[in-house]
Write a protein that holds these residues in place. Structure first.
Motif, mmCIF file in Angstrom:
data_model
loop_
_atom_site.group_PDB
_atom_site.id
_atom_site.type_symbol
_atom_site.label_atom_id
_atom_site.label_comp_id
_atom_site.label_asym_id
_atom_site.label_seq_id
_atom_site.Cartn_x
_atom_site.Cartn_y
_atom_site.Cartn_z
ATOM 1 N N PRO A 157 -0.214 8.102 -8.183
ATOM 2 C CA PRO A 157 -1.467 7.705 -7.523
ATOM 3 C C PRO A 157 -1.473 6.212 -7.194
ATOM 4 N N ARG A 158 -2.287 5.833 -6.261
ATOM 5 C CA ARG A 158 -2.459 4.421 -5.936
ATOM 6 C C ARG A 158 -2.993 3.670 -7.161
ATOM 7 N N PRO A 159 -2.459 2.492 -7.450
ATOM 8 C CA PRO A 159 -2.949 1.741 -8.602
ATOM 9 C C PRO A 159 -4.371 1.231 -8.425
ATOM 10 N N ASP A 160 -4.873 1.187 -7.168
ATOM 11 C CA ASP A 160 -6.247 0.719 -6.932
ATOM 12 C C ASP A 160 -7.262 1.855 -7.028
ATOM 13 N N GLY A 161 -6.768 3.072 -7.327
ATOM 14 C CA GLY A 161 -7.687 4.197 -7.525
ATOM 15 C C GLY A 161 -8.165 4.864 -6.262
ATOM 16 N N LYS A 162 -7.757 4.395 -5.073
ATOM 17 C CA LYS A 162 -8.188 5.008 -3.824
ATOM 18 C C LYS A 162 -7.424 6.300 -3.562
ATOM 19 N N HIS A 195 0.843 1.514 1.870
ATOM 20 C CA HIS A 195 -0.072 2.650 1.852
ATOM 21 C C HIS A 195 -0.262 3.264 0.464
ATOM 22 N N THR A 196 0.400 2.698 -0.531
ATOM 23 C CA THR A 196 0.089 3.083 -1.908
ATOM 24 C C THR A 196 -0.651 1.958 -2.629
ATOM 25 N N GLY A 197 -1.141 0.980 -1.863
ATOM 26 C CA GLY A 197 -1.947 -0.087 -2.440
ATOM 27 C C GLY A 197 -1.170 -1.087 -3.267
ATOM 28 N N ARG A 198 0.138 -1.226 -2.987
ATOM 29 C CA ARG A 198 0.956 -2.177 -3.729
ATOM 30 C C ARG A 198 1.248 -3.405 -2.880
ATOM 31 N N PRO A 199 1.534 -4.544 -3.520
ATOM 32 C CA PRO A 199 1.881 -5.747 -2.748
ATOM 33 C C PRO A 199 3.178 -5.544 -1.992
ATOM 34 N N LEU A 200 3.314 -6.223 -0.864
ATOM 35 C CA LEU A 200 4.506 -6.094 -0.035
ATOM 36 C C LEU A 200 5.631 -6.955 -0.608
ATOM 37 N N ILE A 201 6.060 -6.579 -1.796
ATOM 38 C CA ILE A 201 7.160 -7.253 -2.483
ATOM 39 C C ILE A 201 8.203 -6.196 -2.813
ATOM 40 N N LEU A 202 9.411 -6.375 -2.309
ATOM 41 C CA LEU A 202 10.438 -5.350 -2.468
ATOM 42 C C LEU A 202 10.810 -5.115 -3.919
ATOM 43 N N PRO A 203 10.957 -3.853 -4.323
ATOM 44 C CA PRO A 203 11.524 -3.555 -5.647
ATOM 45 C C PRO A 203 12.959 -4.079 -5.734
ATOM 46 N N ARG A 204 13.394 -4.326 -6.940
ATOM 47 C CA ARG A 204 14.738 -4.859 -7.183
ATOM 48 C C ARG A 204 15.802 -3.945 -6.570
ATOM 49 N N GLY A 205 16.745 -4.557 -5.894
ATOM 50 C CA GLY A 205 17.874 -3.825 -5.332
ATOM 51 C C GLY A 205 17.727 -3.425 -3.877
#
Length: 394
Positions: free
Chosen positions: A387-392, A323-333
């Motif tokens: 903010p969302r990186p896609d600007g939405k 919901h923040t427009g990021r890929p579903l790839i887990l952050p490290r840790g």
């Protein structure tokens, strides 16, 4: 496994952004509460500190984990999801500030409200869930999405358990609330877990039809949980023990149909399957409590630390990305965080069953809990406050 960079605090991250969508402020607040209130409870119960609590210590702890921690997770997820389901505008800005303020006021009043009028403390705390239900309910009703009304029914029953708990200070109602929380897991987890798993399998070129969802089995599981809650509150000990076994069998059969082992390469998915597996474990332990006199804090921690907290961590890790427009790839840790919260639950249950001595059991489970939510706080604060990186919007 792929990782993404840690989102550093930047000039674009700000408090105002936290109130642009319900999941942002409630997920972050919930995690901060988890990191503060568990150590505070350990210090309180060991006599290291003495807060002016508005409720007796154990009741404060149970209330805050059920109706502070859990209610924030419910608000963050539900008020985000219902906007997608109904295609309505999100709650944000001033309205969200007021709603969050009611939640926060409840936490402050219970932690420092000794001597304040009971009516004030209880009114503020009992106001939050109805406000969440009102926000979600009018959207669902306006969109004529009757399928979602089951969630409102379960939330209403959860709130009634809160009313009984704060007015009567009876743990029976906290146990009923735990059952309703697991019923909510049964509904929401039963929708997102197999759906997300099937979608991922299609992306991987695998046969997604292996995952089976049986609506009649879903309804039977939910009905058994509601009946179980009713028998617990009524004090029908033997009946509730039998119903707990029946509910455990139904939910285990559902889980088997979702084929969770097929998603073992994707932490965002196996975390959901493994977390829901704690539900039948808790129910079997509850049956042992009712029928054989097993310690009640074994099943309650399997439900609270295991099913509820583990699933919450898995869901917020995914929702906060999607919901923040990021890929579903887990952050490290975050895989370590997932492992830590499950270990915390297992150790806490084994401590309750006297398999592990009390002091090392409580200490190690608390440390693992702090590791799990501490990693989330470190990795996701920038995501939630930026903010969302896609600007939405949102």
């Amino acid at each position: 496994m792929k990782v993404i960079p840690i989102p550093d605090a930047t000039e674009s991250a700000n408090i105002r952004q936290l109130f642009s969508h319900p999941f942002r402020i409630f997920f972050l607040s919930m995690v901060i509460l988890a990191l503060l209130f568990i150590p505070v409870w350990v210090l309180q119960v060991t006599g290291a500190i003495n807060l002016p609590l508005a409720l007796p210590g154990l009741f404060w702890h149970q209330h805050e984990m059920l109706f502070g921690f859990l209610s924030a997770a419910i608000a963050g997820f539900l008020l985000t999801a219902v906007c997608v389901w109904t295609q309505t505008s999100r709650t944000h800005g001033g309205r969200l500030v007021v709603l969050w303020g009611v939640w926060l006021a409840g936490r402050v009043l219970l932690a420092f409200g000794a001597g304040l009028p009971d009516w004030l403390v209880h009114t503020v705390n009992l106001a939050f869930l109805p406000l969440v239900m009102l926000d979600a309910g009018w959207r669902i009703w306006s969109a004529r999405q009757t399928r979602q009304l089951l969630i409102m029914v379960v939330l209403g029953l959860l709130w009634l358990m809160q009313v009984g708990f704060v007015l009567r200070l009876d743990m029976t109602y906290s146990y009923g609330a735990l059952i309703m929380a697991m019923a909510l897991i049964s509904i929401i987890g039963g929708r997102i877990t197999p759906a997300f798993s099937a979608g991922w399998m299609r992306q991987q070129g695998l046969e997604s039809t292996a995952i089976k969802v049986v609506p009649a089995l879903d309804m039977a599981s939910l009905a058994s949980m509601i009946l179980l809650m009713a028998t617990l509150v009524l004090g029908w000990q033997n009946t509730s023990g039998v119903l707990a076994v029946a509910a455990a069998i139904l939910i285990t059969v559902r889980l088997a149909g979702w084929k969770g082992w097929l998603t073992r390469r994707e932490p965002l998915l196996w975390m959901l399957h493994l977390s829901i597996l704690w539900v039948p474990v808790a129910l079997v332990l509850l049956a042992g409590t009712q029928l054989a006199g097993w310690p009640s804090n074994a099943w309650s921690h399997a439900a609270g630390t295991g099913a509820i907290s583990c699933l919450i961590l898995g869901v917020i890790a995914r929702v906060s990305l999607g919901h923040t427009g990021r890929p579903l790839i887990l952050p490290r840790g975050m895989v370590l965080a997932f492992v830590a919260i499950h270990l915390a639950a297992a150790i806490r249950v084994l401590t309750a069953l006297s398999v592990i001595p009390w002091h090392p059991g409580i200490g190690s489970s608390t440390l693992l809990w702090l590791v799990a939510f501490g990693i989330f706080l470190a990795r996701y604060t920038g995501i939630l406050a930026s903010p969302r990186p896609d600007g939405k919007e949102g």
